[in-house]
Design an enzyme around this catalytic site. Structure first.
Site, PDB file in Angstrom:
ATOM      1  N   LYS A 143     -38.381  -8.806-119.842  1.00  0.00           N
ATOM      2  CA  LYS A 143     -38.610  -7.324-119.805  1.00  0.00           C
ATOM      3  C   LYS A 143     -39.835  -7.256-120.597  1.00  0.00           C
ATOM      4  CE  LYS A 143     -35.009  -4.578-120.631  1.00  0.00           C
ATOM      5  NZ  LYS A 143     -34.151  -4.165-121.185  1.00  0.00           N
ATOM      6  N   ARG A 190     -35.491  -2.052-127.063  1.00  0.00           N
ATOM      7  CA  ARG A 190     -34.623  -2.485-125.974  1.00  0.00           C
ATOM      8  C   ARG A 190     -34.604  -4.049-126.417  1.00  0.00           C
ATOM      9  NH1 ARG A 190     -38.563  -0.413-121.295  1.00  0.00           N
ATOM     10  NH2 ARG A 190     -36.597  -0.927-120.017  1.00  0.00           N
ATOM     11  N   GLY A 193     -27.521  -4.567-118.575  1.00  0.00           N
ATOM     12  CA  GLY A 193     -26.443  -3.972-119.196  1.00  0.00           C
ATOM     13  C   GLY A 193     -25.526  -4.559-120.249  1.00  0.00           C
ATOM     14  N   MET A 204     -26.768  -6.210-122.970  1.00  0.00           N
ATOM     15  CA  MET A 204     -27.058  -6.192-124.512  1.00  0.00           C
ATOM     16  C   MET A 204     -27.421  -4.674-124.727  1.00  0.00           C
ATOM     17  SD  MET A 204     -29.128  -9.927-125.059  1.00  0.00           S
ATOM     18  CE  MET A 204     -30.307  -9.459-123.912  1.00  0.00           C
ATOM     19  N   ARG A 222     -39.437  -6.392-112.578  1.00  0.00           N
ATOM     20  CA  ARG A 222     -39.217  -8.036-112.679  1.00  0.00           C
ATOM     21  C   ARG A 222     -38.853  -8.280-111.060  1.00  0.00           C
ATOM     22  NH1 ARG A 222     -32.973  -6.870-114.523  1.00  0.00           N
ATOM     23  NH2 ARG A 222     -32.480  -6.297-112.500  1.00  0.00           N
ATOM     24  N   HIS A 243     -24.378  -0.023-112.145  1.00  0.00           N
ATOM     25  CA  HIS A 243     -23.746  -1.221-112.930  1.00  0.00           C
ATOM     26  C   HIS A 243     -22.839  -2.249-111.795  1.00  0.00           C
ATOM     27  CE1 HIS A 243     -20.973  -3.816-115.302  1.00  0.00           C
ATOM     28  NE2 HIS A 243     -22.086  -3.901-116.120  1.00  0.00           N
ATOM     29  N   SER A 265     -22.079 -47.122-101.146  1.00  0.00           N
ATOM     30  CA  SER A 265     -21.968 -45.778-101.231  1.00  0.00           C
ATOM     31  C   SER A 265     -21.340 -45.254-102.288  1.00  0.00           C
ATOM     32  CB  SER A 265     -21.098 -45.439 -99.940  1.00  0.00           C
ATOM     33  OG  SER A 265     -20.916 -43.968 -99.899  1.00  0.00           O
ATOM     34  N   CYS A 300     -20.649 -40.528-101.220  1.00  0.00           N
ATOM     35  CA  CYS A 300     -19.477 -39.975-100.263  1.00  0.00           C
ATOM     36  C   CYS A 300     -18.727 -39.164-101.122  1.00  0.00           C
ATOM     37  CB  CYS A 300     -19.119 -40.909 -99.381  1.00  0.00           C
ATOM     38  SG  CYS A 300     -18.078 -42.073-100.056  1.00  0.00           S
ATOM     39  N   TYR A 345     -28.987 -41.411 -98.552  1.00  0.00           N
ATOM     40  CA  TYR A 345     -28.511 -40.018 -98.091  1.00  0.00           C
ATOM     41  C   TYR A 345     -27.342 -39.806 -98.773  1.00  0.00           C
ATOM     42  CZ  TYR A 345     -24.555 -43.408 -96.796  1.00  0.00           C
ATOM     43  OH  TYR A 345     -23.601 -44.241 -96.685  1.00  0.00           O
TER      44      TYR A 345
HETATM   45  P1  ADP Z   1     -31.213  -2.473-119.567  1.00  0.00           P
HETATM   46  O1  ADP Z   1     -31.723  -3.855-119.717  1.00  0.00           O
HETATM   47  O2  ADP Z   1     -29.736  -2.474-119.689  1.00  0.00           O
HETATM   48  O3  ADP Z   1     -31.654  -1.792-118.340  1.00  0.00           O
HETATM   49  P2  ADP Z   1     -33.308  -1.032-120.643  1.00  0.00           P
HETATM   50  O4  ADP Z   1     -33.867  -1.532-122.157  1.00  0.00           O
HETATM   51  O5  ADP Z   1     -33.870  -1.156-119.447  1.00  0.00           O
HETATM   52  O6  ADP Z   1     -31.722  -1.482-120.620  1.00  0.00           O
HETATM   53  O7  ADP Z   1     -32.891   0.310-121.326  1.00  0.00           O
HETATM   54  C1  ADP Z   1     -31.899   1.419-120.873  1.00  0.00           C
HETATM   55  C2  ADP Z   1     -32.602   2.458-120.303  1.00  0.00           C
HETATM   56  O8  ADP Z   1     -33.183   3.435-121.100  1.00  0.00           O
HETATM   57  C3  ADP Z   1     -33.350   2.159-118.924  1.00  0.00           C
HETATM   58  O9  ADP Z   1     -32.859   3.273-117.895  1.00  0.00           O
HETATM   59  C4  ADP Z   1     -34.786   2.486-119.372  1.00  0.00           C
HETATM   60  O10 ADP Z   1     -35.516   3.082-118.121  1.00  0.00           O
HETATM   61  C5  ADP Z   1     -34.413   3.510-120.488  1.00  0.00           C
HETATM   62  N1  ADP Z   1     -35.688   3.467-121.493  1.00  0.00           N
HETATM   63  C6  ADP Z   1     -35.832   2.461-122.057  1.00  0.00           C
HETATM   64  N2  ADP Z   1     -36.943   2.569-122.950  1.00  0.00           N
HETATM   65  C7  ADP Z   1     -37.497   3.798-122.539  1.00  0.00           C
HETATM   66  C8  ADP Z   1     -38.502   4.640-123.121  1.00  0.00           C
HETATM   67  N3  ADP Z   1     -39.445   3.910-123.764  1.00  0.00           N
HETATM   68  N4  ADP Z   1     -38.531   5.929-122.501  1.00  0.00           N
HETATM   69  C9  ADP Z   1     -37.644   6.334-121.710  1.00  0.00           C
HETATM   70  N5  ADP Z   1     -36.679   5.465-121.290  1.00  0.00           N
HETATM   71  C10 ADP Z   1     -36.293   4.561-121.751  1.00  0.00           C
HETATM   72 MG    MG Z   2     -33.465  -1.849-117.726  1.00  0.00          MG
END
Ligand code: ADP
Ligand code: MG
Ligand code: MG
Length: 888
Positions: free
Chosen positions: A22, A91, A100, A102, A335, A448, A771, A839, A859
């Site tokens: 990220k 984040r 989701g 962490m 990503r 999810h 083999s 094999c 092979y």
């Molecule tokens: P995950 O990896 O579980 O998607 P994220 O770190 O992306 O967790 O964050 C969870 C939610 O919070 C996501 O929908 C993301 O877009 C939102 N979010 C994260 N940072 C911000 C921010 N700076 N402003 C608004 N929304 C945010």
């Molecule tokens: Mg996210």
């Protein structure tokens, strides 16, 4: 000095190890000049140091403060400012995406005073107080472990008190009261007040993100996805933007192509007047991304052009999270997107057509595992009843099972189950892993359930809104039909249809294409498979043979692209009606009786070989002389003992059973796997191997006479020393010399006893080929018997991390692989033109195929069904090193 903190302007997409996926991608987007809120990333190294020592590494505070200052200056806002506060999101984000799994905490920086500033500055007190109560809730849950229900109870009470039906109907006063109630809940559980110092909030949030790396569900997910446990997560601290500021705000998730089919064109979900977490959780129903074109045309156009730039930059399908705040677009994440196996093939081929990547790169974008999934069967819809309903086809496949409503029951089930939930959350992971398929009534392709199921290659239908799920009563009602826990349903993850009962399944189109029954013309998936397989075949150095015992199996293997039979087991030729002959052989009192039994077996074996050689005309067929202990062909000791005892009790003569029992007792072994089998058998039972060699050579001669091109090879199993092989070889050569009209037949050996691997230099004097029998080699190297241990302790070993994967599925390269390397080196030192194959079942395992490529084998041989997978992986192994794109 190590830098623990990187501004988004400093990093780039190649720094995933350090900044997490990220963080690296936020940095890349910032570098590209895209609208990303200001922020910085705390490195995975800081996390590792924290998890190791239990405290923040020296210097981290100072660096965070420094970067925070820069950020405040840029944003012209200050954390905790009572007039116009800067708010932050904190984040998680490791090297590999763990959706989701962490924690992420939003709205950090709100306090009793700064909430007033936010209210004044935004002119929207309702929004400010709602954000504050969300912070207390999220922070309380994630940082201090306050039970979520306690907050939910207060929220329901507040709604009831205000006569409101939804949260949106709660007014400012109601929300202010709710904040007070939440603070009481917080105090009751933590014994302290909700922190009013924004910096304290920030550091507690950072520490809790570090901790969330080791949360139970995150550990489970990593085990499932084979992500190492020692990487740690980065922490991204960034300015908040708000999608919940009214009708000209909103949030969404988008893909640059359809992640289910690979079809070109943007794809996604948008939710008006909401924060990001609402979409990901699948809590409210979204509109299609295309509707944004009407809702906010300028933002839509800007988004499309950004997506195009991202695809060019990443040269692959991208997925993104964005938020629109009062008509201004913000990019929050991107990503390289996860995709279904079908989409992986289709997109790889498209990108080649578009001139974005080479065929070599395309080969790196697909895997043998994905091809394996495409070879699964799907539903025969002509035989299906009326569907109960249709949901969002979130992850393809055909799943049939009994309804269960909770993850624990799914995880404990012994029969196939379908997990039925309103929506899933990370706590449902064990049940999702155990279930055949997942069905939810809420959420779209980015919920999810959908994201996780796609990652696991599990069938999933989500957002089936007609379903009314009553978990208490354990029923699901759909258009008047009531289904109960335990009722069988069928899910079609490709169409989204949900059927009552068990729908019959039919073979995959990819398999039918390999079988020659379907043409790839006009079918994007089959065309992509054809193209990438052709390139894999063109690129690979490894040959791919098949393990096939019968002519029909061999013929199928040939259609699937095998260029030989690497293992024909001969034991099946001693079964069925022929058992009686084996009994005669074992019970023979003298040479005459034994020779008569062998003579009766000879023509039967010969006919089997004639058919097999015809099916594989022009290609090598490696025939293994009989391997299992002979008593496997006799009745079981217990059965015979019972028969004989009954006869004796009745005063009858047990007759033949008595003779058999004596023989079985004599031959009984405590460890048959390590007993009288393989070459040992050939040396102990006179004439047995000679008969087999004769059958092979006579069959070959018959094929030659019929105008064919038979290419048999004779393989001796379980050799541990060259003397064993020399003895068998001398006998076999004498037989071969006595038969006219057969082609030259090479004699080689299996390498499956560790001693054979170590003395391969000597064994190669008597062997024209090797083999590796990696199943036995694995058993004997580890000193355990597969049948005994898989059920007994493999589960425990896998969960303890002693095994990353079962050594019977994926070759243990450190131990068994080392023996393979030694045998290759020593064998070739003696005989440079030694042909070497494998094999065991590992011959069709993607990771093992790559190992065998690098170990210099000629092979691999695997079951006919896995032949295409081995071809693909052999091609990938040979073209590896070309730049790749990683969607993990
Ligand atoms: P995950 O990896 O579980 O998607 P994220 O770190 O992306 O967790 O964050 C969870 C939610 O919070 C996501 O929908 C993301 O877009 C939102 N979010 C994260 N940072 C911000 C921010 N700076 N402003 C608004 N929304 C945010
Ligand atoms: Mg996210
Ligand atoms: Mg073996």
């Amino acid at each position: 000095m190590t830098a623990y903190v990187y501004d988004f302007r400093e990093g780039n997409k190649d720094l995933k190890d350090l900044l997490g996926g990220k963080g690296a991608n936020l940095a890349e987007m910032t570098r590209m000049g895209l609208p990303v809120p200001a922020g910085f990333t705390i490195t995975t190294e800081a996390c590792r140091a924290y998890l190791r020592t239990g405290s923040m590494p020296a210097g981290l505070f100072a660096e965070v403060e420094e970067h925070l200052h820069l950020m405040q200056a840029r944003m012209d806002k200050t954390l905790g400012d009572p007039r116009d506060p800067l708010l932050l999101s904190v984040r998680s984000g490791g090297k590999f995406s763990m959706p989701g799994m962490m924690e992420t905490i939003l709205d950090v920086g709100l306090t009793d005073t700064s909430v007033l500033g936010l209210a004044a500055q935004s002119g929207d007190p309702r929004f400010a107080w709602d954000s504050y109560r969300r912070l207390i809730q999220m922070f309380g849950k994630t940082v201090f472990g306050v039970p979520g229900e306690d907050f939910e109870t207060e929220l329901s009470a507040a709604r009831a008190g205000a006569g409101a039906t939804s949260d949106a109907d709660l007014g400012v006063a109601g929300l202010q009261d709710l904040v007070q109630a939440y603070k009481k809940v917080f105090h009751a559980h933590t014994g302290r007040d909700f922190p009013q110092a924004p910096h304290e909030q920030l550091y507690l949030a950072i520490a809790s993100v570090f901790h969330s790396w080791n949360a139970e569900r995150a550990v489970l997910y990593r085990r499932q996805e084979r992500i190492p446990h020692d990487l740690g997560t980065a922490v991204n601290v960034m300015a908040m933007v708000f999608g919940n500021r009214g009708a000209d705000s909103g949030t969404g998730v988008a893909f640059t192509r359809d992640p289910a089919t690979g079809r070109r064109g943007v794809y996604g979900d948008y939710l008006r007047n909401a924060q990001g977490e609402d979409v990901v959780a699948g809590i409210r129903n979204t509109v299609s991304l295309h509707d944004l074109a009407e809702i906010d045309p300028p933002s839509y156009r800007q988004l499309l052009s950004i997506m195009e730039r991202l695809e060019q930059r990443y040269r692959d399908l991208c997925d993104i999270e964005f938020t629109i705040e009062n008509g201004k677009l913000w990019m929050l994440q991107t990503r390289v997107g996860k995709r279904t196996p079908a989409a992986a093939f289709v997109i790889a081929a498209q990108l080649v057509d578009e001139g974005t990547i080479t065929l070599d790169e395309a080969l790196q974008r697909v895997t043998g595992e994905q091809l394996a999934q495409l070879m699964f069967p799907s539903f025969d819809t002509t035989a299906a009843p009326q569907p109960l309903t249709t949901g969002v086809p979130a992850s393809p496949g055909a799943a049939v099972g009994a309804i269960v409503f909770d993850s624990a029951t799914a995880a404990a089930a012994t029969a196939p189950v379908i997990l039925v939930r309103r929506e899933t959350n990370p706590d449902d992971l064990p049940g999702m892993i155990a279930a055949q398929g997942i069905l939810t009534s809420r959420g779209g392709k980015t919920s999810h359930a959908a994201v996780v199921a796609r990652g696991m290659g599990k069938t999933c239908v989500c957002g089936a809104e007609d379903l009314t799920i009553d978990t208490e009563a354990a029923t699901v009602t759909v258009n008047g039909t009531v289904l109960h826990a335990g009722d069988i349903i069928s899910l079609d993850g490709t169409t989204g249809q949900v059927y009552p009962g068990a729908v019959p399944v039919h073979p995959s189109p990819v398999v039918r294409y390999f079988e020659g029954e379907l043409s790839p013309a006009g079918d994007p998936l089959l065309a992509a498979v054809q193209r990438l397989m052709a390139h894999a075949d063109h690129t690979r150095r490894l040959g791919v043979h098949a393990n096939a015992d019968t002519a029909p199996d061999a013929a199928r293997a040939r259609r699937f692209g095998a260029s030989g039979v690497g293992l024909c087991r001969t034991e099946h030729m001693f079964l069925g009606e022929r058992r009686a002959l084996v009994e005669r052989l074992i019970l023979a009192a003298d040479d005459t009786e034994r020779d008569a039994a062998l003579a009766a077996l000879l023509p039967l074996q010969r006919d089997d070989f004639v058919e097999l050689f015809a099916a594989m005309d022009g290609l090598p067929v490696t025939v293994r002389l009989i391997d299992p202990p002979l008593h496997e062909f006799l009745p079981a000791l217990e059965d015979l003992t019972a028969h004989v005892a009954r006869a004796e009790a009745l005063g009858q003569d047990p007759g033949r059973d008595g003779v058999l029992l004596a023989a079985v007792r004599r031959m009984h072994e405590a460890n048959p796997m390590l007993g009288l089998r393989g070459v040992r058998l050939g040396l102990v039972i006179p004439g047995l191997f000679a008969m087999q060699v004769r059958a092979i050579a006579e069959a070959a001669a018959l094929r030659v006479a019929a105008g064919g091109d038979p290419r048999p090879e004779i393989m001796v199993p379980l050799v541990g020393t060259v003397q064993e092989l020399e003895t068998v070889r001398n006998e076999a050569e004498a037989v071969l010399a006595s038969i006219d009209g057969a082609p030259p037949i090479r004699i080689g050996t299996m390498i499956e006893v560790p001693r054979a691997a170590l003395t391969a230099g000597e064994i190669a004097h008597a062997a024209e080929f090797f083999s590796f029998g990696t199943n036995d080699l694995t058993q004997m190297t580890w000193g355990f018997s597969r049948d005994d241990v898989e059920g007994a302790f493999f589960g425990r070993y896998l969960s303890l991390g002693i095994f990353a994967a079962s050594p019977f599925e994926t070759l243990d390269t450190g131990g068994v692989g080392e023996l393979v390397r030694i045998a290759v080196e020593r064998g070739r030192a003696t005989r440079p033109d030694l042909t070497i194959g494998v094999c065991g079942e590992h011959g069709g395992d993607p990771a093992s195929v790559r190992f065998f490529h690098h170990a210099g084998l000629d092979y691999v041989s695997c079951s006919p069904f896995r032949v295409p997978i081995a071809r693909l992986e052999a091609g990938r192994a040979a073209s590896a090193g070309t730049s790749t794109s990683d969607s993990r």
